[in-house]
Design an enzyme around this catalytic site. Structure first.
Site, PDB file in Angstrom:
ATOM      1  N   GLY A 164     -40.889  38.177  86.439  1.00  0.00           N
ATOM      2  CA  GLY A 164     -39.592  38.478  87.049  1.00  0.00           C
ATOM      3  C   GLY A 164     -39.280  37.569  88.224  1.00  0.00           C
ATOM      4  N   LYS A 201     -47.217  21.180  88.291  1.00  0.00           N
ATOM      5  CA  LYS A 201     -46.255  20.178  88.729  1.00  0.00           C
ATOM      6  C   LYS A 201     -44.887  20.855  88.785  1.00  0.00           C
ATOM      7  CE  LYS A 201     -44.847  15.869  89.254  1.00  0.00           C
ATOM      8  NZ  LYS A 201     -45.192  15.381  90.590  1.00  0.00           N
ATOM      9  N   LEU A 203     -41.104  20.668  88.314  1.00  0.00           N
ATOM     10  CA  LEU A 203     -40.168  19.774  87.624  1.00  0.00           C
ATOM     11  C   LEU A 203     -38.816  19.797  88.339  1.00  0.00           C
ATOM     12  CD1 LEU A 203     -41.146  20.713  83.967  1.00  0.00           C
ATOM     13  CD2 LEU A 203     -41.904  18.742  85.278  1.00  0.00           C
ATOM     14  N   GLU A 287     -44.504  30.178  79.846  1.00  0.00           N
ATOM     15  CA  GLU A 287     -45.094  31.488  79.573  1.00  0.00           C
ATOM     16  C   GLU A 287     -44.587  32.033  78.246  1.00  0.00           C
ATOM     17  OE1 GLU A 287     -44.122  34.897  81.906  1.00  0.00           O
ATOM     18  OE2 GLU A 287     -42.002  34.408  82.031  1.00  0.00           O
ATOM     19  N   ASN A 289     -43.386  35.703  76.435  1.00  0.00           N
ATOM     20  CA  ASN A 289     -43.066  37.125  76.580  1.00  0.00           C
ATOM     21  C   ASN A 289     -43.288  37.817  75.249  1.00  0.00           C
ATOM     22  OD1 ASN A 289     -42.286  37.084  79.339  1.00  0.00           O
ATOM     23  ND2 ASN A 289     -40.400  36.065  78.724  1.00  0.00           N
ATOM     24  N   ARG A 291     -42.394  40.555  73.824  1.00  0.00           N
ATOM     25  CA  ARG A 291     -41.480  41.692  73.659  1.00  0.00           C
ATOM     26  C   ARG A 291     -40.106  41.179  73.298  1.00  0.00           C
ATOM     27  NH1 ARG A 291     -38.462  40.498  78.109  1.00  0.00           N
ATOM     28  NH2 ARG A 291     -39.642  39.651  79.838  1.00  0.00           N
TER      29      ARG A 291
HETATM   30  P1  ADP Z   1     -41.599  34.659  85.489  1.00  0.00           P
HETATM   31  O1  ADP Z   1     -42.732  35.174  84.676  1.00  0.00           O
HETATM   32  O2  ADP Z   1     -41.589  35.215  86.875  1.00  0.00           O
HETATM   33  O3  ADP Z   1     -40.278  34.713  84.791  1.00  0.00           O
HETATM   34  P2  ADP Z   1     -41.845  31.816  84.769  1.00  0.00           P
HETATM   35  O4  ADP Z   1     -43.137  31.114  84.765  1.00  0.00           O
HETATM   36  O5  ADP Z   1     -41.267  32.190  83.432  1.00  0.00           O
HETATM   37  O6  ADP Z   1     -41.939  33.103  85.715  1.00  0.00           O
HETATM   38  O7  ADP Z   1     -40.766  30.946  85.542  1.00  0.00           O
HETATM   39  C1  ADP Z   1     -39.480  31.438  85.821  1.00  0.00           C
HETATM   40  C2  ADP Z   1     -38.569  30.319  86.257  1.00  0.00           C
HETATM   41  O8  ADP Z   1     -39.125  29.634  87.407  1.00  0.00           O
HETATM   42  C3  ADP Z   1     -38.359  29.230  85.230  1.00  0.00           C
HETATM   43  O9  ADP Z   1     -37.348  29.557  84.299  1.00  0.00           O
HETATM   44  C4  ADP Z   1     -37.961  28.069  86.132  1.00  0.00           C
HETATM   45  O10 ADP Z   1     -36.629  28.224  86.568  1.00  0.00           O
HETATM   46  C5  ADP Z   1     -38.853  28.241  87.337  1.00  0.00           C
HETATM   47  N1  ADP Z   1     -40.113  27.473  87.183  1.00  0.00           N
HETATM   48  C6  ADP Z   1     -41.277  27.942  86.673  1.00  0.00           C
HETATM   49  N2  ADP Z   1     -42.229  26.970  86.619  1.00  0.00           N
HETATM   50  C7  ADP Z   1     -41.668  25.852  87.113  1.00  0.00           C
HETATM   51  C8  ADP Z   1     -42.108  24.482  87.301  1.00  0.00           C
HETATM   52  N3  ADP Z   1     -43.347  24.073  86.989  1.00  0.00           N
HETATM   53  N4  ADP Z   1     -41.217  23.592  87.823  1.00  0.00           N
HETATM   54  C9  ADP Z   1     -39.950  23.983  88.151  1.00  0.00           C
HETATM   55  N5  ADP Z   1     -39.477  25.232  87.996  1.00  0.00           N
HETATM   56  C10 ADP Z   1     -40.304  26.162  87.480  1.00  0.00           C
END
Ligand code: ADP
Length: 449
Positions: A164, A201, A203, A287, A289, A291
């Protein structure tokens, strides 16, 4: 097939599942807290049962109460919706120990994917491209500095149990590492009970592209293309579309196959979403999900499928109703998430709905649990409606979204619809030329002091 299922959720997603079940001739049982006695899901289900007081931890998250509700009503299976118990491996285990069926993947798959470090390792081994970063967990600050120097700043420190949008901290330089490392750890600990972190890293200008997959649990799986969910506020999606404006058919087929093969090889069952950042024509796994996602309707629209009915079918041991060759993209779909929040600060705005009118017409779907006179309780997520439009192409879908937003009436509270009215005036949104940072920057520039 099941005769009766219980829905361990509330709001629009509970309605979504009740509707799917009813069309299949399956009876539905709603559960609710005392704050939700008048909620739409309670009214719409065939039976309803109160499972506790308002706080989620005492009702929608109360495993004994939910299991008892199944036993009392004779429900054979549980659909968890999203949020609440949907990605809780212990719950799945308990459900199975009670000879009930969980409508979703196995406890083991939820456990693997729920820990982001293990998920990344698993996906890497299955041939899925990942964001460069630390090899697994980073135990201390010295190691964090080492990783930072190796992969180069900026980096993002992430809690392995995070979700989240929480438990993530950016470090632009070595000087910011200590703070990012400690904050991500303590957020991981306090919000998710796990202080393990890893480093990736960061991005600069990626899109958020996620691939919908679906498996039969017996080694067969398909993909249903991508969704572009780059328009985010605080790492939370607000506007999602399918197909992605930056993805062509060849790219879709290629990454889709990588994802479908990966989940097929682990015998994954049901709906899943593999999330990527996409930059310079490269995909980087972030990641999975395990579900149904909030934004699943845009995929349903362009592929003409019912993902919830498919979940129920597979959980009941039936064959999947589609194969890869049956799945063809048809047109363009967009979803906006309407929250009970007051813009520009996005402060929660629960209260009584004095008038409600849902938009309609060709290609318009409104997934919402609102009704005239309903009082939105202050205890839960502020999502109150998802407006989904489907049309032959993206420009027509945008025009349809604008038209539908114009028809929507939600009086008595504030909602986030003004945000979408404004976004539909923006060139970047109209042309699809945005990345995951675009909305935050736009909000900063367009928020009065
Ligand atoms: P959560 O499980 O909290 O949703 P995520 O790993 O899916 O976390 O990341 C959620 C959002 O965070 C991504 O959609 C992106 O906008 C940002 N994000 C995550 N990892 C990176 C990264 N390595 N570089 C830049 N933005 C990131």
């Amino acid at each position: 097939m099941f005769k009766k299922i219980l829905i361990a959720n509330r709001g629009e997603i509970a309605l979504r599942v009740i509707r799917a079940a009813r069309e299949m001739g399956i009876q539905s049982v709603a559960v609710h807290s005392t704050a939700d006695s008048d909620a739409m899901h309670v009214r719409m289900a065939d039976e309803a049962i109160c499972v506790g007081p308002p706080p989620g931890t005492d009702s929608y998250l109360s495993m004994p109460a939910i299991i008892s509700a199944c036993e009392i009503t004779g429900a054979e299976a549980i659909h968890p919706g999203y949020g609440f118990l949907s990605e809780n491996a212990n719950f799945v285990q308990i459900v199975e120990d009670h000879a009930l069926k969980f409508i979703g993947p196995t406890a083991e798959h939820i456990r693997i994917m729920g820990d982001k470090i293990t998920a990344k390792e698993t996906m890497k081994n299955l041939g899925v491209p990942c964001v460069p970063g630390s090899d697994g967990g980073v135990p201390d600050l010295d190691e964090a500095y080492k990783v930072g120097d190796e992969i180069g700043y900026p980096v993002i420190v992430k809690a392995t149990a995070g979700g989240g949008g929480r438990g993530m901290k950016l470090a632009n330089s070595k000087a910011e590492m200590e703070n990012a490392f400690r904050t991500a750890r303590s957020e991981g600990k306090s919000a998710f009970g796990n202080d393990e972190v890893y480093i990736e890293k960061y991005l600069g200008t990626p899109r958020h592209i996620e691939i919908q997959v679906f498996g039969d649990g017996k080694g067969r799986a398909v993909h249903l293309g991508e969704r572009d969910c780059s328009l985010q506020r605080r790492h939370q999606k607000v506007f999602e579309e399918a197909p992605g404006p930056a993805i062509d058919a060849k790219t879709r087929a290629k990454i889709g196959k990588v994802c479908a093969d990966a989940v097929a090889s682990i015998n994954y069952a049901g709906a899943g979403t593999i999330e990527f950042l996409y930059e310079n024509d490269e995909f980087y796994f972030i990641e999975m999900n395990t579900r149904l996602q909030v934004e699943h309707p845009v995929t349903e629209a362009i592929f003409g499928v019912d993902l919830v009915q498919e979940q129920i079918r597979v959980a009941a041991g039936e064959e999947m109703s589609f194969q890869q060759k049956d799945l063809e993209v048809n047109g363009h779909a967009i979803e906006v998430r309407i929250n009970a929040e007051k813009v520009p600060a996005f402060t929660p705005c629960p209260g009584k709905i004095t008038q409600y009118h849902a938009p309609g017409g060709l290609g318009v779907r409104m997934d919402s649990a609102l009704y005239d006179g309903y009082s939105i309780p202050p205890y839960y997520d502020s999502l109150i409606a998802k407006l989904i439009v489907h049309a032959a192409d993206r420009p027509t879908a945008l025009a349809r979204l604008k038209r539908a937003l114009g028809e929507l009436i939600v009086d008595g509270i504030d909602t986030t619809t003004p945000l979408f009215d404004a976004l539909l005036q923006e060139d970047a949104v109209l042309t699809g030329d945005y990345n995951i940072h675009w909305l935050e920057k736009w909000l900063e520039a367009n928020t009065p002091e």
